[in-house]
Design a protein around this motif. Structure first.
Motif, PDB file in Angstrom:
ATOM      1  N   PRO A 187      42.927 -60.208  96.146  1.00  0.00           N
ATOM      2  CA  PRO A 187      42.042 -60.221  94.973  1.00  0.00           C
ATOM      3  C   PRO A 187      40.580 -60.418  95.350  1.00  0.00           C
ATOM      4  CG  PRO A 187      44.016 -61.513  94.546  1.00  0.00           C
ATOM      5  CD  PRO A 187      44.053 -61.152  96.011  1.00  0.00           C
ATOM      6  N   VAL A 212      46.677 -69.811  87.716  1.00  0.00           N
ATOM      7  CA  VAL A 212      47.265 -68.829  88.633  1.00  0.00           C
ATOM      8  C   VAL A 212      47.684 -69.555  89.905  1.00  0.00           C
ATOM      9  CG1 VAL A 212      46.857 -66.761  90.003  1.00  0.00           C
ATOM     10  CG2 VAL A 212      45.874 -66.942  87.715  1.00  0.00           C
ATOM     11  N   LYS A 247      43.258 -63.590  91.203  1.00  0.00           N
ATOM     12  CA  LYS A 247      44.008 -62.507  90.575  1.00  0.00           C
ATOM     13  C   LYS A 247      43.032 -61.442  90.095  1.00  0.00           C
ATOM     14  CE  LYS A 247      47.757 -61.864  87.169  1.00  0.00           C
ATOM     15  NZ  LYS A 247      47.205 -60.969  86.161  1.00  0.00           N
ATOM     16  N   THR A 249      42.944 -57.736  87.972  1.00  0.00           N
ATOM     17  CA  THR A 249      43.698 -56.817  87.129  1.00  0.00           C
ATOM     18  C   THR A 249      42.782 -55.723  86.606  1.00  0.00           C
ATOM     19  OG1 THR A 249      45.152 -58.619  86.410  1.00  0.00           O
ATOM     20  CG2 THR A 249      45.170 -56.608  85.094  1.00  0.00           C
ATOM     21  N   ASP A 261      46.874 -54.829  89.352  1.00  0.00           N
ATOM     22  CA  ASP A 261      47.148 -56.224  89.008  1.00  0.00           C
ATOM     23  C   ASP A 261      47.645 -56.906  90.266  1.00  0.00           C
ATOM     24  OD1 ASP A 261      47.337 -58.503  87.640  1.00  0.00           O
ATOM     25  OD2 ASP A 261      48.836 -57.847  86.195  1.00  0.00           O
ATOM     26  N   GLY A 263      47.583 -60.405  92.708  1.00  0.00           N
ATOM     27  CA  GLY A 263      47.227 -61.816  92.678  1.00  0.00           C
ATOM     28  C   GLY A 263      48.122 -62.685  93.534  1.00  0.00           C
TER      29      GLY A 263
END
Length: 399
Positions: A187, A212, A247, A249, A261, A263
């Motif tokens: 990420p 997360v 993360k 997305t 996406d 993460g």
């Protein structure tokens, strides 16, 4: 990564590509057009977010971008979940041939990272990552009972494919840009590419908080203001304590599931054991020596200068609707009439692409959910995270 000039605008960064010359053009065309003209346009699978939104102090978009820029995480280890959903058609194994061809350019090793990590352009993958400063990193791609590892330890870069027991080795001189990984794999790397620059073509806001991989995070929302882009929005979960993106997305403007996406599902900021980065080729392994990356004489020169010159690479437009254009110097996509003995390949290409015409002449548009490419009949290529109409408009303006 440098601080940014505004808290509410950004535009797509420049596309990554190989260091130059026709020999490595596949590294530009395949990773960049499939994995994104800007690396920010790669698509990957949802990381597992914890339930419950944490109560964190208020922060502006500008402050959050500066927090990302100031993040200096040198040591970490963890697991990253990655899925790509570009909406590519079933190529019947043709994509494997493309990857094998890229590996063949480097001496035929299945452990060559320029081919192996391009597999991240489709499907769901689990990566184990570790880092200990700028000179020691490791990424391991877990595939069924096999494992592929890419290890950077000092001047040595090792790639090892356990399925074939093949090893790829290259070295990098001090100050050379690491070109071992053709696509971003975390990420943080995706976010750095997405936020390389800012302008008035983008809205950037803070969209609440999230947890997360067990950590409190802010959500940074990046949305193009321009019409014609295939990017709908980019959401980044930023660790509240360290500023590290946890993360990433990316959703397309056409709606539906995320194209990107990626993460962490687990992360630790403790230093990995030194032995994590040790590697010795296993007994009986085939070892392929790759190129040595040398430091440029002019540190300010583009690492893609040869490629830009040989292929006359240029950019049309700006921001999220910018299009990369270059001339192959050859003919366009062969049609079924051009390939009478190609086992139906010409017909396959005809069905895969959409024929278009304009002031530029005629050509074929190859589409994914995110990155589209127009190949004209006279060999010019226009690629971008833009709609088909935007590509035709760019080709018309480029004449």
């Amino acid at each position: 990564m440098a601080p940014y000039a505004s808290d509410d605008s950004t535009h797509a960064g420049e596309a990554d590509g190989p260091r130059g010359g026709r020999r490595k053009v596949a590294r530009y065309v395949v990773p960049v057009t499939v994995a994104g003209v800007a690396a920010a346009t790669i698509g990957l699978v949802p990381a597992l977010a914890d339930s419950g939104d944490p109560d964190l102090p208020k922060i502006s978009a500008q402050q959050l971008i500066e927090k990302i820029a100031a993040s200096d995480v040198q040591r970490l280890s963890g697991t990253v979940k990655i899925t790509t959903d570009l909406g590519l058609p079933d190529l019947g194994g043709l994509e494997s041939g493309l990857l094998s061809g890229a590996a063949g350019e480097a001496g035929g090793s299945s452990a060559d990272p320029s081919a192996k990590l391009t597999e991240l352009a489709s499907g769901t993958h689990t990566l184990r990552v570790a880092a200990d400063g700028p000179d020691r990193q490791k990424v391991s791609l877990m595939e069924n009972a096999a494992e592929y590892s890419l290890i950077h330890n000092g001047k040595d870069v090792w790639g090892y494919d356990s399925a074939s027991n093949e090893v790829y080795h290259s070295t990098a001189e001090q100050g050379a840009k690491d070109d071992a990984t053709p696509v971003p794999t975390t990420p943080q790397e995706l976010t750095e590419e997405a936020l390389k620059a800012v302008d008035d073509t983008t809205s950037v806001t803070v969209d609440g908080t999230v947890r997360v991989a067990g950590r409190d995070a802010y959500k940074l929302l990046v949305e193009p203001k321009q019409s014609g882009s295939t990017v709908g929005a980019i959401s980044v979960a930023v660790d509240a304590r360290t500023g590290l993106p946890l993360k990433f997305t990316l959703t397309p403007s056409s709606g539906g599931a995320a194209v990107v996406d990626a993460g962490f599902t687990q992360v630790s900021f403790a230093g990995p054991a030194a032995s994590t980065f040790d590697f010795t080729p296993p007994k009986g392994a085939k070892v392929t020596e790759g190129d040595t990356a040398e430091a440029p004489e002019d540190p300010g020169a583009s690492p893609y200068e040869d490629f830009d010159r040989d292929w006359a690479l240029k950019t049309i437009g700006e921001g999220w609707t910018s299009v990369a254009a270059f001339d192959t110097g050859g003919e366009g996509v062969p049609s079924s009439g051009d390939l009478p003995d190609a086992g139906g390949l010409g017909g396959f290409l005809d069905s895969f692409g959409d024929k278009v015409t304009g002031r530029f002449g005629s050509g074929t548009v190859f589409s994914t959910r995110l990155v589209n490419a127009l190949v004209t009949d006279d060999g010019k290529v226009y690629v971008g995270a833009v709609t088909k109409d935007a590509l035709v408009k760019a080709a018309d303006s480029g004449q």
